[in-house]
Design a protein around this motif. Structure first.
Motif, PDB file in Angstrom:
ATOM      1  N   ALA A 155       0.840  -1.207   0.000  1.00  0.00           N
ATOM      2  CA  ALA A 155       0.000   0.000   0.000  1.00  0.00           C
ATOM      3  C   ALA A 155       0.870   1.249   0.000  1.00  0.00           C
ATOM      4  O   ALA A 155       0.572   2.237  -0.693  1.00  0.00           O
ATOM      5  CB  ALA A 155      -0.921  -0.016   1.218  1.00  0.00           C
ATOM      6  N   SER A 156       1.957   1.225   0.767  1.00  0.00           N
ATOM      7  CA  SER A 156       2.861   2.370   0.815  1.00  0.00           C
ATOM      8  C   SER A 156       3.532   2.599  -0.541  1.00  0.00           C
ATOM      9  O   SER A 156       3.643   3.735  -1.009  1.00  0.00           O
ATOM     10  CB  SER A 156       3.927   2.134   1.894  1.00  0.00           C
ATOM     11  N   ALA A 157       3.959   1.504  -1.187  1.00  0.00           N
ATOM     12  CA  ALA A 157       4.585   1.620  -2.509  1.00  0.00           C
ATOM     13  C   ALA A 157       3.608   2.193  -3.533  1.00  0.00           C
ATOM     14  O   ALA A 157       3.960   3.053  -4.348  1.00  0.00           O
ATOM     15  CB  ALA A 157       5.089   0.255  -2.964  1.00  0.00           C
ATOM     16  N   LEU A 174      -0.781  -4.749 -10.574  1.00  0.00           N
ATOM     17  CA  LEU A 174      -0.599  -5.024  -9.148  1.00  0.00           C
ATOM     18  C   LEU A 174      -1.064  -6.445  -8.856  1.00  0.00           C
ATOM     19  O   LEU A 174      -2.238  -6.710  -8.610  1.00  0.00           O
ATOM     20  CB  LEU A 174      -1.380  -4.014  -8.305  1.00  0.00           C
ATOM     21  N   TYR A 175      -0.115  -7.342  -8.891  1.00  0.00           N
ATOM     22  CA  TYR A 175      -0.353  -8.773  -8.734  1.00  0.00           C
ATOM     23  C   TYR A 175       0.665  -9.358  -7.776  1.00  0.00           C
ATOM     24  O   TYR A 175       1.805  -8.881  -7.677  1.00  0.00           O
ATOM     25  CB  TYR A 175      -0.172  -9.481 -10.078  1.00  0.00           C
ATOM     26  N   ALA A 176       0.296 -10.458  -7.121  1.00  0.00           N
ATOM     27  CA  ALA A 176       1.233 -11.154  -6.242  1.00  0.00           C
ATOM     28  C   ALA A 176       2.438 -11.681  -7.000  1.00  0.00           C
ATOM     29  O   ALA A 176       3.542 -11.752  -6.448  1.00  0.00           O
ATOM     30  CB  ALA A 176       0.521 -12.297  -5.523  1.00  0.00           C
ATOM     31  N   HIS A 177       2.278 -12.036  -8.275  1.00  0.00           N
ATOM     32  CA  HIS A 177       3.425 -12.562  -9.014  1.00  0.00           C
ATOM     33  C   HIS A 177       4.443 -11.479  -9.343  1.00  0.00           C
ATOM     34  O   HIS A 177       5.551 -11.787  -9.793  1.00  0.00           O
ATOM     35  CB  HIS A 177       2.973 -13.313 -10.276  1.00  0.00           C
ATOM     36  N   ALA A 196      -7.500  -4.207  -7.385  1.00  0.00           N
ATOM     37  CA  ALA A 196      -6.450  -5.221  -7.459  1.00  0.00           C
ATOM     38  C   ALA A 196      -5.847  -5.471  -6.080  1.00  0.00           C
ATOM     39  O   ALA A 196      -5.539  -6.611  -5.717  1.00  0.00           O
ATOM     40  CB  ALA A 196      -5.371  -4.779  -8.441  1.00  0.00           C
ATOM     41  N   PHE A 197      -5.711  -4.401  -5.300  1.00  0.00           N
ATOM     42  CA  PHE A 197      -5.181  -4.541  -3.942  1.00  0.00           C
ATOM     43  C   PHE A 197      -6.161  -5.316  -3.064  1.00  0.00           C
ATOM     44  O   PHE A 197      -5.758  -6.106  -2.207  1.00  0.00           O
ATOM     45  CB  PHE A 197      -4.910  -3.160  -3.349  1.00  0.00           C
ATOM     46  N   GLY A 198      -7.458  -5.105  -3.277  1.00  0.00           N
ATOM     47  CA  GLY A 198      -8.460  -5.866  -2.542  1.00  0.00           C
ATOM     48  C   GLY A 198      -8.343  -7.362  -2.821  1.00  0.00           C
ATOM     49  O   GLY A 198      -8.478  -8.185  -1.913  1.00  0.00           O
ATOM     50  N   CYS A 199      -8.085  -7.701  -4.094  1.00  0.00           N
ATOM     51  CA  CYS A 199      -7.857  -9.111  -4.437  1.00  0.00           C
ATOM     52  C   CYS A 199      -6.640  -9.648  -3.700  1.00  0.00           C
ATOM     53  O   CYS A 199      -6.650 -10.779  -3.187  1.00  0.00           O
ATOM     54  CB  CYS A 199      -7.659  -9.261  -5.947  1.00  0.00           C
TER      55      CYS A 199
END
Length: 448
Positions: free
Chosen positions: A338-340, A354-357, A396-399
């Motif tokens: 979130a900070s980034a 914005l993905y975990a990968h 995307a952050f919610g996911c």
């Protein structure tokens, strides 16, 4: 015996998958013998320019790939395949997309790197569409009928001819990953940033390239050693000291996310942040004229949070079955990302992917967001459109919050406050979602 020979000899009866990258100039009609079983057909890497008019005989076909061929028109006959889920015609010469070439069943359509100037109104009838790849074409508008694509989550329209973002696009309730760089409105912003930002220049001759660390669509990353400038950092014997760094060398061709030069511009404009894989300078003087970035060498203790989406998951990342972390680690990852993102948005940059990968993490929850391939600068857009683009990334952050919560090794889910935060990020009303600066503040104040 090769696959084509096996097909022609009738030895593939009952096959569900078939790949024929063998220089084909005509569609092998022997494929129709598999009509009652074939679900996945890959004809990529050939010299095809048409499909038969009775292609619909492949009535069980769910996946069709015809990338890197010579098609100039998306074949109308694929519209006859009423169960098609994924269609890919990347890197052809397609200019025309007939209205009846798109079966309404489509969930994932790839038309990257063609010469398409317009899309048919019938695209709006593909109600299941989740993922649409259109980078590297000649589009300046999208059909208004696409406003009905309420399930669309990922859209790539980079490297086209858009002067602005269609207003209806920014209100789609599930759109989370949008790439828009390499269009005229973004390129103006890229130029403005380049003219006003002091970007460190690194002479190629100071670098000693080492092992290859990884490769993506836009470039190759190497470990390297950076020598001191002449007269600087010399030891007692006049030898220059070297420090370990990473180097990304760009390939130069358009990717599914857009142009590599747009990625490089956004990377440099982003500046430094403790939760970003940040660029430290631009490489100059490569003997082949290749563009490159100097980056910090990431500690090998970091690893990828997840793998990219699969055909089955479509838009959601694939995690290792043993992916687990503590509640404090999950919270720290969320807070760092979130900070980034708040930092990027404050600099007029949307990440687009914005993905975990694209996240590296350590066991304690320290997280680094990388891969600016889909990033874009929004300085040429109005305030309302810039804010709307940012709120798309909040979904995307919610996911990501949901995925972190699902894999916590604690007895229960993430604290109630974080669950509510995820719901706020995922709400269908784009304008009602919080900003990343609000998310950063909320996460900093949440207890774990």
């Amino acid at each position: 015996m090769d696959t084509l020979a096996q097909l022609r000899a009738g030895r593939l009866a009952g096959a569900q998958r078939l790949a024929l990258p063998c220089g084909l100039t005509e569609f092998p009609r022997e494929i129709f013998a598999l009509a009652d079983s074939l679900e996945v057909l890959d004809l990529s890497g050939n010299a095809l320019d048409s499909l038969p008019d009775d292609f619909g005989r492949l009535h069980k076909l769910r996946v069709l790939f015809c990338s890197n061929n010579r098609f100039t028109t998306l074949p109308e006959s694929i519209g006859q395949c009423r169960q098609l889920d994924i269609v890919g015609f990347k890197a052809n010469r397609i200019r025309a997309v007939p209205s009846n070439a798109l079966p309404p069943s489509l969930r994932w359509l790839i038309l990257t790197d063609n010469a398409i100037e317009a899309l048919p109104v019938s695209l709006g009838a593909c109600a299941r569409m989740q993922k649409l790849m259109l980078a590297g074409n000649r589009l300046s508008a999208l059909p208004d009928s696409m406003a009905s694509l309420q399930s669309l989550e990922l859209l790539r329209i980079s490297a086209n001819a858009f002067e602005t973002v269609p207003s209806w696009l920014l209100s789609l309730p599930r759109l989370s990953w949008l790439a828009v760089s390499g269009n005229p409105f973004c390129e103006r912003a890229e130029h403005d940033v380049a003219a006003s930002t002091a970007i460190p220049q690194v002479d190629w001759r100071r670098l000693a390239l080492g092992a290859k660390l990884g490769e993506g669509a836009s470039g190759v990353i190497y470990q390297a050693a950076l020598g001191a400038k002449d007269g600087e950092g010399q030891d007692g014997e006049g030898n220059g000291r070297k420090r370990p760094v990473a180097v990304k060398l760009f390939k130069g061709a358009v990717t599914s996310d857009g142009w590599p030069h747009s990625e490089m511009a956004a990377s440099l404009a982003a500046g430094l942040h403790p939760n970003l894989v940040s660029a430290q300078g631009q490489i100059k003087g490569h003997p082949d004229g290749t563009d490159g970035l100097l980056m910090a060498l990431v500690d090998p203790a970091f690893r990828n949070l997840a793998g990219p989406p699969s055909f089955a998951s479509c838009t959601r990342d694939v995690y290792s079955p043993d992916a687990k972390w503590s509640l404090p680690a999950a919270h720290r990852m969320a807070q760092g990302i979130a900070s980034a993102m708040a930092h990027l948005h404050a600099h007029g940059i949307v990440h687009g992917d914005l993905y975990a990968h694209n996240i590296l993490f350590e066991a304690d929850g320290t997280a680094l967001l990388g891969d600016f391939g889909a990033a874009a600068m929004t300085g040429s857009l109005g305030v309302a459109q810039s804010l709307a683009l940012q709120r798309l990334e909040v979904r995307a952050f919610g996911c990501l919050l949901e995925e972190l919560a699902e894999r916590c090794d604690a007895a229960g889910p993430l604290p109630d406050g974080l669950q509510k935060l995820a719901k706020r990020c995922l709400q269908l009303d784009v304008g009602a979602r919080p900003s990343f600066s609000e998310l950063e503040t909320a996460l900093a104040g949440a207890s774990v």
